[in-house]
Design an enzyme around this catalytic site. Structure first.
Site, mmCIF file in Angstrom:
data_model
loop_
_atom_site.group_PDB
_atom_site.id
_atom_site.type_symbol
_atom_site.label_atom_id
_atom_site.label_comp_id
_atom_site.label_asym_id
_atom_site.label_seq_id
_atom_site.Cartn_x
_atom_site.Cartn_y
_atom_site.Cartn_z
ATOM 1 N N ASP A 1 15.580 16.643 18.744
ATOM 2 C CA ASP A 1 15.773 17.978 18.168
ATOM 3 C C ASP A 1 17.253 18.324 18.144
ATOM 4 O O ASP A 1 18.084 17.458 17.917
ATOM 5 C CB ASP A 1 14.970 18.989 19.012
ATOM 6 C CG ASP A 1 14.428 20.147 18.203
ATOM 7 O OD1 ASP A 1 15.241 20.955 17.731
ATOM 8 O OD2 ASP A 1 13.205 20.261 18.045
ATOM 9 N N HIS B 1 16.858 25.593 18.917
ATOM 10 C CA HIS B 1 15.499 25.131 18.631
ATOM 11 C C HIS B 1 14.982 24.138 19.677
ATOM 12 O O HIS B 1 13.846 24.242 20.171
ATOM 13 C CB HIS B 1 15.518 24.495 17.234
ATOM 14 C CG HIS B 1 14.189 24.186 16.643
ATOM 15 N ND1 HIS B 1 13.574 22.963 16.798
ATOM 16 C CD2 HIS B 1 13.371 24.913 15.854
ATOM 17 C CE1 HIS B 1 12.426 22.951 16.137
ATOM 18 N NE2 HIS B 1 12.283 24.119 15.545
ATOM 19 N N SER C 1 6.702 23.936 14.567
ATOM 20 C CA SER C 1 7.634 23.465 15.593
ATOM 21 C C SER C 1 7.186 23.888 16.981
ATOM 22 O O SER C 1 7.468 23.211 17.979
ATOM 23 C CB SER C 1 9.038 24.034 15.348
ATOM 24 O OG SER C 1 9.699 23.349 14.336
#
Length: 584
Positions: free
Chosen positions: A160, A220, A400
């Site tokens: 990520d 994220h 996600s």
């Protein structure tokens, strides 16, 4: 070279869902219902001293059902503890107890001698806001799984944006690697190295192409990693699904996303493979999570990297995508051998943004902040808009957020049975997923069920819990109404013509409470729904043996408490006056 982006969630401020104050009294209990274990014992309380003749009546009731009952001992409350020759499900023991009480007026009460266990409910201060773990309708049945395993011994790679050393996450981070080769979008001023910390994935106007908009940092990877393995039972923040596992962060996404070549190298390196110019990964991952993607079918580079990881026994979990489209048109969701995950909302239906299709394996909570920020997925984050700021927490939504739920459960499964292959793990997750409580067409086999998956992997000898609870007296008034979760079915009984049973249910904003009352064929019972002020909102009053059903929708902006009343009209009462009340 194709570029892949993080599946960016919609950000929303950290908020708590306000609970409505019920006039009838009581509040929601966030704890998940534990599995009901079979028992071989009954507790019988007599109004006066029980003689051998009186005890014989209880034994006769057991004999009629094909069981042998004997007196084990006297209890401290003047009760008699009776033992059968074998363990029976709680429903059967409750029925036997009702028959014993019905055949002897001297019985004050009879009930199963239940077997209770310690429940692993975390003490993290914001665990109550992580509905996606424990709520019966939209959650993943996680607390019961924690009684069997916490994921220890398993490493999960999060491929990520990297990670922030958040105080509620850092202790579960091991190693890591920054796989971004291009310094132009890395935002850290250098190329590949062993520092996987996230400097921020912000971009300025035009940085990612002509007229491309600017955007702030998402942090994220930190949010994804927190869902998988946030530090748990530390009296602070949130809980992680596999909090005994370790996370290896692999940074592949920068300001403008990430190149397929970097992501492929990240997959190979994370799983213990060799990548030219990079040191070996001392913590090879049994599970990889990729909450990233882009349009187009799976390319050869991605597929080959995934094949390489799977050959080393690594389970690859990917997000299906947030385009409300068929996931077959997105990569790496369309790659072979991956577990592609769709997103569900708090009601257990498909989130409006989630991709779908035949290639989707299972679904998991991804949240829906459009119906309120607290209906998103809460996890670890950072307050910085560009560079790092302070530790914080936030609600995100997206596939996600759904993917790391499945990656975390895969870690629990492998912790319980490390010998499982990637295909076996996928098969367990798909075969044990529970049915969708709301519409989720082409979302895989169901919502991932952590407890059922762990048990199927060899995680326990008790059967998976069912969403069934027994009536608990006295519940004859609104103020003594029994709390029942949405999505559960109550097995109850009408003891006499004057018996009335009340249940209270907390319903989320925008959700509908459906009530279905199924009596025995020889009885006529009616059902009513009231609000917290006692105003009747709905009812069903059909005849003897007919199923009554009605519903009410919470059109407000906060959780609402409703009261369901079951009333006797005519027909059977006592031990035969049973009913089933589904609250969905």
């Amino acid at each position: 070279m194709h570029k892949t982006r993080a599946l960016r969630p919609l950000l929303s401020a950290l908020a708590l869902a306000a609970l409505s104050s019920a006039t009838f009294a009581g509040s929601a209990d966030p704890a998940s219902a534990p599995p009901e274990l079979p028992t071989d014992r009954l507790i019988v309380k007599y109004r006066s001293e029980a003689s051998s003749t009186v005890l014989a009546r209880a034994k006769d009731a057991a004999t009629r059902r094909g069981h042998r009952l004997e007196l084990l001992r006297r209890g401290g409350l003047g009760t008699h503890v009776m033992r059968l020759e074998r363990h029976l499900p709680l429903a059967d023991m409750r029925q036997l107890a009702r028959e014993i009480a019905a055949t002897d007026a001297n019985v004050e009460y009879a009930e199963p001698d239940r077997i209770l266990q310690a429940m692993a409910t975390p003490n993290d201060t914001q665990y109550g806001q992580q509905w996606h773990y424990y709520e019966a309708r939209g959650g993943i049945n996680l607390p019961a799984a924690w009684d069997l395993t916490n994921g220890s011994g398993v490493t999960v790679a999060v491929i990520d944006t990297g990670y922030r050393p958040h105080a509620d996450l850092a202790a579960n981070i091991v190693g890591g690697y920054d796989m971004i080769k291009d310094t132009g979008g890395s935002n850290d001023g250098n190329a590949r190295d062993t520092d996987a910390r996230d400097p921020g994935d912000y971009a300025t106007y035009g940085q990612c192409g002509l007229f491309s908009p600017s955007h702030n940092s998402s942090w994220h990877g930190t949010h994804v990693a927190g869902t998988i393995a946030a530090v748990t039972n530390n009296g602070n923040g949130v809980s992680g699904i596999a909090y005994g596992a370790k996370v290896v962060p692999v940074r592949v996404l920068g300001a403008c996303g990430g190149y397929t070549s970097d992501i492929a190298d990240g997959i190979i390196w994370a799983s213990g493979g060799s990548v030219s110019g990079s040191p070996a990964n001392p913590n090879p991952a049994r599970v990889i999570n990729m909450s990233l993607g882009g349009s187009g079918s799976c390319d050869s580079t991605s597929q080959n990297a995934i094949n390489s990881a799977r050959s080393r026994g690594t389970v690859v979990v990917v997000a299906a995508g947030n385009s409300n489209a068929n996931a077959s048109g997105f990569s790496p969701a369309s790659c072979s051998g991956v577990i592609a995950v769709a997103a569900t909302n708090r009601n257990g239906g498909r989130a409006s943004y989630s991709n779908y299709g035949a290639i989707v394996s299972v679904a998991a909570p991804g949240g829906d902040t459009a119906s309120g920020s607290a209906n998103g997925i809460l996890s670890t984050l950072n307050s910085g808009t560009r560079g790092p700021g302070n530790d914080n927490y936030a609600y995100y939504q997206g596939t996600s957020m759904a993917a790391p739920h499945v990656a975390g459960v895969a870690a629990l499964v492998l912790s319980r049975n490390p010998s499982l292959t990637p295909d076996q793990v996928a098969s367990i997750l798909k075969s044990t997923a529970r049915a969708f409580p709301a519409t989720c067409s082409q979302c895989g086999t169901g919502i991932v069920d952590a407890y059922a998956a762990v048990v199927a992997a060899g995680g326990g000898t008790t059967p998976p819990p069912t969403n069934t609870v027994a009536e608990i007296e006295s519940n004859n008034t609104g103020s003594t109404a029994q709390l029942v979760r949405e999505g559960y079915t109550v097995t109850g009984s009408i003891s006499s013509s004057s018996d009335v049973d009340y249940y209270r249910v907390n319903i989320n904003p925008g959700s509908t409470l459906g009530v279905r009352l199924t009596p025995v064929s020889t009885a006529n019972y009616d059902v009513y729904i009231y609000n917290s002020a006692g105003t009747q909102l709905a009812s069903s009053t059909l005849g003897t043996g007919q199923v009554d059903s009605t519903s009410v929708r919470n059109n407000g902006t906060t959780v609402a408490t409703y009261y369901v009343r079951v009333r006797y009209v005519s027909g059977t009462t006592g031990s035969g006056g049973t009913y089933s009340l589904a609250l969905d």
